[in-house]
Design a protein around this motif. Sequence first.
Motif, PDB file in Angstrom:
ATOM      1  N   THR A  52       0.859  -1.311   0.000  1.00 21.42           N
ATOM      2  CA  THR A  52      -0.064   0.049   0.216  1.00 21.42           C
ATOM      3  C   THR A  52       0.961   1.210   0.080  1.00 21.42           C
ATOM      4  OG1 THR A  52      -0.268   0.165   2.517  1.00 21.42           O
ATOM      5  CG2 THR A  52      -1.789  -1.167   1.233  1.00 21.42           C
ATOM      6  N   VAL A  53       2.327   1.227  -0.017  1.00 18.35           N
ATOM      7  CA  VAL A  53       2.984   2.426  -0.085  1.00 18.35           C
ATOM      8  C   VAL A  53       3.791   2.337  -1.311  1.00 18.35           C
ATOM      9  CG1 VAL A  53       2.887   2.675   2.427  1.00 18.35           C
ATOM     10  CG2 VAL A  53       4.624   1.055   1.488  1.00 18.35           C
ATOM     11  N   TRP A  54       4.519   3.544  -1.651  1.00 20.90           N
ATOM     12  CA  TRP A  54       5.428   3.574  -2.574  1.00 20.90           C
ATOM     13  C   TRP A  54       6.678   3.568  -2.190  1.00 20.90           C
ATOM     14  CZ3 TRP A  54       3.105   2.755  -6.877  1.00 20.90           C
ATOM     15  CH2 TRP A  54       2.145   3.599  -7.645  1.00 20.90           C
ATOM     16  N   ALA A  55       7.008   3.819  -1.130  1.00 20.41           N
ATOM     17  CA  ALA A  55       8.366   3.793  -0.587  1.00 20.41           C
ATOM     18  C   ALA A  55       8.418   3.736   0.951  1.00 20.41           C
ATOM     19  CB  ALA A  55       9.386   4.792  -1.202  1.00 20.41           C
ATOM     20  N   GLU A  56       9.419   3.613   1.510  1.00 18.09           N
ATOM     21  CA  GLU A  56       9.638   3.579   3.178  1.00 18.09           C
ATOM     22  C   GLU A  56      10.891   3.961   3.383  1.00 18.09           C
ATOM     23  OE1 GLU A  56       6.871   1.087   6.025  1.00 18.09           O
ATOM     24  OE2 GLU A  56       7.601  -0.291   4.481  1.00 18.09           O
ATOM     25  N   CYS A  57      11.243   4.724   4.296  1.00 15.72           N
ATOM     26  CA  CYS A  57      12.631   5.072   4.834  1.00 15.72           C
ATOM     27  C   CYS A  57      12.948   4.703   6.258  1.00 15.72           C
ATOM     28  CB  CYS A  57      13.164   6.363   4.227  1.00 15.72           C
ATOM     29  SG  CYS A  57      12.261   7.838   5.249  1.00 15.72           S
ATOM     30  N   TYR A  83      12.777  11.942  -4.097  1.00 11.90           N
ATOM     31  CA  TYR A  83      12.873  13.188  -3.430  1.00 11.90           C
ATOM     32  C   TYR A  83      12.120  13.363  -1.917  1.00 11.90           C
ATOM     33  CZ  TYR A  83      13.594  18.369  -3.013  1.00 11.90           C
ATOM     34  OH  TYR A  83      13.918  19.467  -2.533  1.00 11.90           O
ATOM     35  N   HIS A  84      10.958  12.791  -1.934  1.00 10.78           N
ATOM     36  CA  HIS A  84      10.194  12.892  -0.672  1.00 10.78           C
ATOM     37  C   HIS A  84      10.929  11.962   0.204  1.00 10.78           C
ATOM     38  CE1 HIS A  84       6.035  12.570   1.463  1.00 10.78           C
ATOM     39  NE2 HIS A  84       6.731  11.794   2.089  1.00 10.78           N
ATOM     40  N   GLU A  85      11.317  10.946   0.133  1.00  7.87           N
ATOM     41  CA  GLU A  85      12.205  10.117   1.092  1.00  7.87           C
ATOM     42  C   GLU A  85      13.435  10.635   1.576  1.00  7.87           C
ATOM     43  OE1 GLU A  85      10.756   7.411   2.392  1.00  7.87           O
ATOM     44  OE2 GLU A  85       9.017   7.495   1.273  1.00  7.87           O
ATOM     45  N   CYS A  86      14.320  11.485   0.504  1.00  4.41           N
ATOM     46  CA  CYS A  86      15.443  12.399   0.902  1.00  4.41           C
ATOM     47  C   CYS A  86      14.966  13.458   1.837  1.00  4.41           C
ATOM     48  CB  CYS A  86      16.015  12.630  -0.419  1.00  4.41           C
ATOM     49  SG  CYS A  86      16.717  11.608  -1.373  1.00  4.41           S
ATOM     50  N   HIS A  95       6.933  17.033   9.483  1.00  6.16           N
ATOM     51  CA  HIS A  95       5.591  16.510   9.504  1.00  6.16           C
ATOM     52  C   HIS A  95       5.565  15.843   8.116  1.00  6.16           C
ATOM     53  CE1 HIS A  95       1.450  15.523   9.692  1.00  6.16           C
ATOM     54  NE2 HIS A  95       1.340  15.468  10.678  1.00  6.16           N
ATOM     55  N   GLU A  96       4.800  14.575   7.871  1.00  2.00           N
ATOM     56  CA  GLU A  96       4.513  14.025   6.778  1.00  2.00           C
ATOM     57  C   GLU A  96       3.909  15.008   5.847  1.00  2.00           C
ATOM     58  OE1 GLU A  96       4.143  11.308   3.634  1.00  2.00           O
ATOM     59  OE2 GLU A  96       5.332  11.171   5.308  1.00  2.00           O
ATOM     60  N   ARG A  97       2.835  15.845   6.390  1.00  2.00           N
ATOM     61  CA  ARG A  97       2.227  16.654   5.435  1.00  2.00           C
ATOM     62  C   ARG A  97       3.108  17.967   4.805  1.00  2.00           C
ATOM     63  NH1 ARG A  97      -1.284  17.847   9.031  1.00  2.00           N
ATOM     64  NH2 ARG A  97      -0.321  19.606   9.984  1.00  2.00           N
ATOM     65  N   GLU A  98       3.970  18.277   5.601  1.00  2.08           N
ATOM     66  CA  GLU A  98       4.833  19.347   5.189  1.00  2.08           C
ATOM     67  C   GLU A  98       5.940  18.928   4.198  1.00  2.08           C
ATOM     68  OE1 GLU A  98       4.673  22.567   5.800  1.00  2.08           O
ATOM     69  OE2 GLU A  98       2.604  21.838   6.495  1.00  2.08           O
ATOM     70  N   VAL A  99       6.254  17.348   4.544  1.00  3.70           N
ATOM     71  CA  VAL A  99       7.444  16.799   3.401  1.00  3.70           C
ATOM     72  C   VAL A  99       6.470  16.596   2.045  1.00  3.70           C
ATOM     73  CG1 VAL A  99       8.558  14.513   2.942  1.00  3.70           C
ATOM     74  CG2 VAL A  99       8.627  15.557   5.270  1.00  3.70           C
ATOM     75  N   ARG A 100       5.414  16.072   2.122  1.00  3.60           N
ATOM     76  CA  ARG A 100       4.441  16.012   0.793  1.00  3.60           C
ATOM     77  C   ARG A 100       4.333  17.062   0.306  1.00  3.60           C
ATOM     78  NH1 ARG A 100      -0.702  12.479   1.652  1.00  3.60           N
ATOM     79  NH2 ARG A 100       1.211  10.964   2.010  1.00  3.60           N
ATOM     80  N   PHE A 120      -3.218   4.359  -3.215  1.00  5.42           N
ATOM     81  CA  PHE A 120      -2.000   3.649  -3.268  1.00  5.42           C
ATOM     82  C   PHE A 120      -0.983   5.135  -2.809  1.00  5.42           C
ATOM     83  CE2 PHE A 120       0.110   0.037  -4.163  1.00  5.42           C
ATOM     84  CZ  PHE A 120       1.593   0.328  -4.455  1.00  5.42           C
ATOM     85  N   ASP A 121      -1.182   5.243  -1.512  1.00  2.00           N
ATOM     86  CA  ASP A 121      -0.316   6.487  -1.209  1.00  2.00           C
ATOM     87  C   ASP A 121       1.044   6.421  -0.767  1.00  2.00           C
ATOM     88  OD1 ASP A 121      -0.240   9.151  -0.613  1.00  2.00           O
ATOM     89  OD2 ASP A 121      -2.075   8.952   0.742  1.00  2.00           O
ATOM     90  N   ILE A 122       1.727   7.385  -0.611  1.00  2.00           N
ATOM     91  CA  ILE A 122       3.139   7.542  -0.100  1.00  2.00           C
ATOM     92  C   ILE A 122       3.043   7.676   1.340  1.00  2.00           C
ATOM     93  CG2 ILE A 122       5.298   8.741  -0.091  1.00  2.00           C
ATOM     94  CD1 ILE A 122       4.401   9.896  -2.807  1.00  2.00           C
ATOM     95  N   ILE A 123       3.128   6.551   2.135  1.00  2.00           N
ATOM     96  CA  ILE A 123       3.081   6.640   3.655  1.00  2.00           C
ATOM     97  C   ILE A 123       4.377   6.005   4.193  1.00  2.00           C
ATOM     98  CG2 ILE A 123       1.901   5.465   5.535  1.00  2.00           C
ATOM     99  CD1 ILE A 123      -0.439   4.795   3.762  1.00  2.00           C
ATOM    100  N   HIS A 124       4.779   6.673   5.288  1.00  2.00           N
ATOM    101  CA  HIS A 124       5.909   6.436   6.015  1.00  2.00           C
ATOM    102  C   HIS A 124       5.872   5.987   7.139  1.00  2.00           C
ATOM    103  CE1 HIS A 124       7.466   8.457   2.124  1.00  2.00           C
ATOM    104  NE2 HIS A 124       6.501   9.355   2.362  1.00  2.00           N
ATOM    105  N   ARG A 125       6.640   4.993   7.339  1.00  2.00           N
ATOM    106  CA  ARG A 125       6.838   4.566   8.868  1.00  2.00           C
ATOM    107  C   ARG A 125       7.972   4.705   9.540  1.00  2.00           C
ATOM    108  NH1 ARG A 125       6.032  -1.478   9.192  1.00  2.00           N
ATOM    109  NH2 ARG A 125       6.240  -1.194   7.241  1.00  2.00           N
ATOM    110  N   HIS A 126       7.884   5.607  10.754  1.00  2.77           N
ATOM    111  CA  HIS A 126       9.196   5.789  11.216  1.00  2.77           C
ATOM    112  C   HIS A 126       9.203   5.324  12.594  1.00  2.77           C
ATOM    113  CE1 HIS A 126       9.645   8.282   7.852  1.00  2.77           C
ATOM    114  NE2 HIS A 126       8.549   8.923   8.030  1.00  2.77           N
TER     115      HIS A 126
END
Length: 126
Positions: A52-57, A83-86, A95-100, A120-126
Amino acid sequence: MKFKFSANDKEWHQTLLNTFENILKMKIKPVLVYDRKHFSNYIYKGKTNPNTVWAECIKECGTIWLNPHLSTEPKVETVNTLYHECLHIKYPKMHEREVRKLADKIIPVAQSMVRKKKSFDIIHRH
Protein backbone atom coordinates in the motif's frame (compact mmCIF):
# COMPACT_ATOMS: atom_id res chain seq x y z
CA MET A 1 7.35 -11.23 -11.00
CA LYS A 2 5.15 -8.72 -12.80
CA PHE A 3 6.61 -5.62 -11.13
CA LYS A 4 10.37 -5.29 -11.35
CA PHE A 5 12.88 -2.50 -11.83
CA SER A 6 15.27 -2.90 -14.74
CA ALA A 7 19.03 -2.40 -14.43
CA ASN A 8 18.55 0.95 -16.22
CA ASP A 9 15.88 1.95 -13.67
CA LYS A 10 18.22 1.15 -10.80
CA GLU A 11 21.04 3.16 -12.37
CA TRP A 12 18.62 6.08 -12.87
CA HIS A 13 17.45 5.81 -9.24
CA GLN A 14 21.03 6.02 -8.03
CA THR A 15 21.69 9.07 -10.22
CA LEU A 16 18.60 10.75 -8.77
CA LEU A 17 19.66 9.93 -5.22
CA ASN A 18 23.14 11.35 -5.81
CA THR A 19 21.58 14.51 -7.26
CA PHE A 20 19.16 14.95 -4.36
CA GLU A 21 21.94 14.25 -1.85
CA ASN A 22 23.99 17.09 -3.37
CA ILE A 23 21.11 19.53 -3.80
CA LEU A 24 19.90 19.00 -0.23
CA LYS A 25 23.45 18.87 1.19
CA MET A 26 22.48 15.76 3.10
CA LYS A 27 24.68 14.65 6.01
CA ILE A 28 23.31 11.10 5.84
CA LYS A 29 23.93 9.49 2.46
CA PRO A 30 20.74 7.77 1.22
CA VAL A 31 21.00 4.12 0.19
CA LEU A 32 18.41 2.28 -1.90
CA VAL A 33 17.29 -1.27 -1.27
CA TYR A 34 14.90 -3.24 -3.41
CA ASP A 35 14.55 -6.38 -1.28
CA ARG A 36 11.56 -5.87 1.00
CA LYS A 37 12.40 -8.84 3.24
CA HIS A 38 15.89 -7.50 3.86
CA PHE A 39 14.55 -3.97 4.51
CA SER A 40 11.88 -5.22 6.91
CA ASN A 41 14.60 -6.62 9.19
CA TYR A 42 15.63 -3.05 9.96
CA ILE A 43 12.35 -1.13 10.20
CA TYR A 44 10.21 -0.61 13.22
CA LYS A 45 7.56 -3.25 13.29
CA GLY A 46 4.21 -1.79 12.36
CA LYS A 47 1.03 -2.57 10.55
CA THR A 48 1.72 -0.83 7.22
CA ASN A 49 1.27 -3.23 4.34
CA PRO A 50 4.17 -2.81 1.87
CA ASN A 51 1.73 -3.24 -1.02
CA THR A 52 0.00 0.00 0.00
CA VAL A 53 3.04 2.30 -0.10
CA TRP A 54 5.38 3.59 -2.82
CA ALA A 55 8.38 3.70 -0.52
CA GLU A 56 9.58 3.66 3.05
CA CYS A 57 12.71 5.01 4.67
CA ILE A 58 14.70 4.63 7.83
CA LYS A 59 15.62 8.22 8.57
CA GLU A 60 18.40 7.49 11.03
CA CYS A 61 20.54 5.55 8.55
CA GLY A 62 19.20 6.82 5.20
CA THR A 63 17.95 3.47 3.91
CA ILE A 64 15.14 3.75 1.35
CA TRP A 65 13.04 0.88 0.04
CA LEU A 66 11.18 1.38 -3.25
CA ASN A 67 8.09 -0.63 -4.07
CA PRO A 68 8.49 -2.44 -7.41
CA HIS A 69 4.99 -1.26 -8.39
CA LEU A 70 6.63 2.09 -9.16
CA SER A 71 8.26 0.42 -12.18
CA THR A 72 4.94 0.67 -14.03
CA GLU A 73 4.06 4.20 -12.95
CA PRO A 74 4.96 7.47 -14.70
CA LYS A 75 8.61 8.36 -14.05
CA VAL A 76 7.65 11.59 -12.28
CA GLU A 77 6.14 9.46 -9.49
CA THR A 78 9.52 7.84 -8.86
CA VAL A 79 11.32 11.20 -8.90
CA ASN A 80 8.77 12.67 -6.48
CA THR A 81 8.94 9.61 -4.23
CA LEU A 82 12.74 9.56 -4.05
CA TYR A 83 12.84 13.29 -3.32
CA HIS A 84 10.14 12.83 -0.68
CA GLU A 85 12.17 10.11 1.05
CA CYS A 86 15.33 12.25 0.91
CA LEU A 87 13.40 15.06 2.60
CA HIS A 88 12.45 12.68 5.42
CA ILE A 89 16.12 11.82 5.89
CA LYS A 90 17.27 15.44 5.68
CA TYR A 91 14.49 16.76 7.96
CA PRO A 92 13.61 13.86 10.28
CA LYS A 93 11.27 15.92 12.47
CA MET A 94 9.29 17.47 9.61
CA HIS A 95 5.64 16.37 9.58
CA GLU A 96 4.52 14.06 6.77
CA ARG A 97 2.11 16.68 5.43
CA GLU A 98 4.92 19.25 5.13
CA VAL A 99 7.27 16.77 3.46
CA ARG A 100 4.59 15.88 0.94
CA LYS A 101 3.81 19.54 0.27
CA LEU A 102 7.48 20.40 -0.31
CA ALA A 103 8.12 17.36 -2.52
CA ASP A 104 5.03 18.10 -4.61
CA LYS A 105 6.09 21.75 -4.95
CA ILE A 106 9.60 20.87 -6.20
CA ILE A 107 8.56 17.84 -8.29
CA PRO A 108 4.89 18.31 -9.15
CA VAL A 109 2.75 15.37 -10.03
CA ALA A 110 -0.27 15.67 -12.28
CA GLN A 111 -3.70 16.01 -10.70
CA SER A 112 -4.77 12.63 -12.03
CA MET A 113 -1.78 11.00 -10.36
CA VAL A 114 -2.52 12.71 -7.07
CA ARG A 115 -6.05 11.30 -7.11
CA LYS A 116 -4.67 7.87 -7.90
CA LYS A 117 -2.30 8.12 -4.93
CA LYS A 118 -5.22 8.28 -2.51
CA SER A 119 -5.64 4.53 -2.85
CA PHE A 120 -1.92 3.77 -3.20
CA ASP A 121 -0.42 6.55 -1.15
CA ILE A 122 3.06 7.47 -0.09
CA ILE A 123 3.03 6.51 3.57
CA HIS A 124 6.10 6.42 5.72
CA ARG A 125 6.73 4.43 8.85
CA HIS A 126 9.18 5.91 11.32
